[in-house]
Design a protein around this motif. Sequence first.
Motif, short mmCIF file in Angstrom:
data_model
loop_
_atom_site.label_atom_id
_atom_site.label_comp_id
_atom_site.label_asym_id
_atom_site.label_seq_id
_atom_site.Cartn_x
_atom_site.Cartn_y
_atom_site.Cartn_z
N GLY A 1 30.81 31.56 34.02
CA GLY A 1 32.19 32.01 34.16
C GLY A 1 32.37 33.19 35.09
O GLY A 1 33.46 33.75 35.19
N LEU A 2 31.30 33.59 35.77
CA LEU A 2 31.45 34.69 36.74
C LEU A 2 32.18 34.17 37.98
O LEU A 2 32.14 32.98 38.29
CB LEU A 2 30.08 35.21 37.15
N GLU A 3 32.84 35.08 38.68
CA GLU A 3 33.54 34.69 39.91
C GLU A 3 32.91 35.39 41.10
O GLU A 3 32.38 36.48 40.98
CB GLU A 3 35.01 35.10 39.82
N LEU A 4 33.02 34.74 42.26
CA LEU A 4 32.61 35.40 43.49
C LEU A 4 33.64 36.46 43.84
O LEU A 4 34.81 36.36 43.46
CB LEU A 4 32.49 34.40 44.64
N ARG A 5 33.23 37.46 44.58
CA ARG A 5 34.18 38.45 45.08
C ARG A 5 35.21 37.75 45.97
O ARG A 5 34.89 36.78 46.66
CB ARG A 5 33.44 39.53 45.90
N THR A 6 36.44 38.28 45.96
CA THR A 6 37.50 37.66 46.76
C THR A 6 37.06 37.50 48.21
O THR A 6 37.26 36.46 48.83
CB THR A 6 38.77 38.54 46.70
N ALA A 7 36.42 38.54 48.76
CA ALA A 7 36.01 38.49 50.17
C ALA A 7 35.05 37.32 50.40
O ALA A 7 35.08 36.69 51.46
CB ALA A 7 35.36 39.81 50.58
N CYS A 8 34.20 37.04 49.41
CA CYS A 8 33.23 35.94 49.57
C CYS A 8 33.93 34.58 49.51
O CYS A 8 33.53 33.64 50.20
CB CYS A 8 32.15 36.01 48.50
N THR A 9 34.98 34.47 48.70
CA THR A 9 35.67 33.18 48.58
C THR A 9 36.42 32.83 49.86
O THR A 9 36.79 31.67 50.05
CB THR A 9 36.68 33.17 47.41
N VAL A 10 36.65 33.81 50.73
CA VAL A 10 37.35 33.53 51.99
C VAL A 10 36.45 33.82 53.19
O VAL A 10 36.93 34.02 54.30
CB VAL A 10 38.68 34.33 52.10
N CYS A 11 35.13 33.83 52.96
CA CYS A 11 34.19 34.15 54.04
C CYS A 11 33.87 32.88 54.83
O CYS A 11 33.28 31.95 54.29
CB CYS A 11 32.91 34.75 53.47
N GLU A 12 34.24 32.88 56.09
CA GLU A 12 33.98 31.71 56.91
C GLU A 12 32.73 31.88 57.78
O GLU A 12 32.50 31.14 58.72
CB GLU A 12 35.21 31.34 57.75
N HIS A 13 31.90 32.87 57.42
CA HIS A 13 30.62 33.07 58.12
C HIS A 13 29.46 33.10 57.13
O HIS A 13 28.67 34.05 57.12
CB HIS A 13 30.63 34.39 58.91
N PRO A 14 29.34 32.09 56.25
CA PRO A 14 28.29 32.17 55.23
C PRO A 14 26.91 31.78 55.75
O PRO A 14 25.91 31.98 55.06
CB PRO A 14 28.76 31.17 54.17
N ALA A 15 26.84 31.22 56.96
CA ALA A 15 25.56 30.72 57.46
C ALA A 15 24.86 31.78 58.30
O ALA A 15 25.50 32.50 59.06
CB ALA A 15 25.79 29.47 58.30
N ALA A 16 23.53 31.87 58.14
CA ALA A 16 22.74 32.79 58.95
C ALA A 16 22.77 32.31 60.38
O ALA A 16 22.23 31.26 60.71
CB ALA A 16 21.30 32.84 58.43
N ALA A 17 23.45 33.06 61.25
CA ALA A 17 23.65 32.59 62.63
C ALA A 17 23.05 33.55 63.64
O ALA A 17 23.18 33.36 64.83
CB ALA A 17 25.14 32.42 62.90
N TRP A 18 22.43 34.60 63.16
CA TRP A 18 21.88 35.62 64.05
C TRP A 18 20.63 36.15 63.37
O TRP A 18 20.48 36.04 62.16
CB TRP A 18 22.92 36.73 64.24
N GLY A 19 19.71 36.71 64.12
CA GLY A 19 18.52 37.29 63.51
C GLY A 19 17.26 36.66 64.05
O GLY A 19 17.27 35.54 64.56
N ASP A 20 16.15 37.40 63.90
CA ASP A 20 14.87 36.94 64.43
C ASP A 20 14.28 35.84 63.57
O ASP A 20 13.60 34.95 64.05
CB ASP A 20 13.90 38.12 64.50
N LEU A 21 14.54 35.93 62.26
CA LEU A 21 14.09 34.89 61.32
C LEU A 21 15.27 34.57 60.41
O LEU A 21 15.89 35.47 59.85
CB LEU A 21 12.91 35.41 60.49
N ARG A 22 15.61 33.28 60.33
CA ARG A 22 16.77 32.88 59.52
C ARG A 22 16.30 31.91 58.45
O ARG A 22 15.62 30.93 58.76
CB ARG A 22 17.83 32.23 60.42
N ILE A 23 16.69 32.21 57.22
CA ILE A 23 16.30 31.34 56.10
C ILE A 23 17.52 30.51 55.72
O ILE A 23 18.56 31.06 55.34
CB ILE A 23 15.79 32.17 54.91
N HIS A 24 17.40 29.20 55.85
CA HIS A 24 18.53 28.29 55.65
C HIS A 24 18.48 27.64 54.27
O HIS A 24 17.48 27.03 53.93
CB HIS A 24 18.52 27.20 56.73
N ALA A 25 19.57 27.78 53.53
CA ALA A 25 19.62 27.17 52.20
C ALA A 25 20.71 26.10 52.11
O ALA A 25 20.62 25.21 51.27
CB ALA A 25 19.85 28.24 51.14
#
Lengths: 147, 378
Positions: free
Chosen positions: B154-178
Amino acid sequence: MAEPAKTPTAFEPRIVAFLCHWCTYTGADLAGTTRQQYPPNVRVVHLMCSGAIDVVYVLKALMDGADGVLIGGCHPGDCHYQSGNFKARRRVAILKNILAQLGLSADRVWLRWISASEGRLFAETVREVTEAVRAMGPSEFKTQWDA
Amino acid sequence: MKTGALQTNGDPLAAAGALIRGLLEAGVVDEVLVPAQTPSGAVSLALFADPARMDGVNPWAPVMPVQGARAVKDLAFTDPGRRVAAVLRPCEARAVVELIKLQQVQPENLTFVTVDCPGTCETAAFHASGRDPAETAAALVRGMKDGAPAPEGGLELRTACTVCEHPAAAWGDLRIHAFGADADAALGLEAEDGLAEALAGAGLAAFDAPAPGGRDAVVERVVADRTRARDALIASFRDEAGGLEGLRKAFATCIRCYNCMENCPICYCKLCIFKSPTFDHPGDLYARWAGRKGAQPMPAETTLFHLTRLNHMSTSCVGCGLCDTACPMGLPVATLFRSVAQGVQTMLDYAPGRDLDDPIPLTVFREDELQEESGARD
């Protein structure tokens, strides 16, 4: 020239003008020395460059009694510090964008390029701003004391 | 960049933890900054030099009490002098990109590891729930196979997370994809060529096999859902908070604690103008204001503070929502900033965190631009 008698409640706009030293401030000086008539509603703040303006002071003026703010700088390409007026233009564009998005009066902020030789243009601009702001009425920040 | 896979053997958290610990053990870096469960049970960012301390490492910790970019700035405002890997969520990484451009982070000795992010819960609510951060995180990561999962219990995500359109690792030297991955079998990896070689050489990951497929479609769906949610949130906020009256109502209970600014990764000034003597007015000024207007709120200039902060940082606002988390009054600070930042960033065609080569908008100009937007007549 006699001004028409005013009722005590007549609205007299108060304009704060941030003027750059090399162009618009000198243009305002020229307006004076050449006896151009313009409304006495404008209070001038003298800056070295329009690029020296931080919007906090524009907002502070608007929230603290000014009904309009005029920012005056050199024409594009004429800035005595190369690019100050271009940077001022970005800041003013951002400020007006934000005010408009929030439903606040973005049209109370005016940016104008007036050179040191354009005393007449300075007088005309002050007339234009004063009359436009007069038509808008007092700033909303004045009428709502808890802003 | 090379793509690869990280075998998880039924425990994605342990596998990611081993990979991150391996960066230290294999000598790829000297220290690692990463969220971890501390011995006291709290989730915190920590800078590890000793791999033996790294049991509680959890890159998907379900809370973000501090924006990682602030920790990176603390660490690397001057060169840390050792090679450090920083494990970051996408919003933290985007804020780091902004801070590098703002010359607040010296990146020369930093290696950036980013993860696909399922979002986080409000720190206080999560701790009150008494749930185990590792269990919650593992469930979230497993749920990312099909999209953006809701937290358990029953926990909720933070409001900012529910409207985050950048959830994917798109930058960085090593990216871990889930996203899209069967987390109990393998997670996807993407790494700079040199780093990929080092990781493969140390036996930490395999870069000869293709990454698990299906991620792009899942990311696309999550981004589309989040973008819709974002637009709806912004629209309803604008309805409610429109005009000075609406804005005052929305922020009526602001107590001017400055927590929103203190916790903002982009607000980097050592001394904010609002904490400087600029706004310490002599007493007679307040008295005169009250006299002129009939009344004067104390402290004064609360709306001025929010409007000024919007002007100063909305070009670089990454929408991490830490201002919401930090606000003791539960004001919709992040929604205000997301809403306004979107308009400003669109006008300037600027996406914070997208690219180190996109200049900060307030440092550059074009000769023929923004005539109409600024109202300047030539």
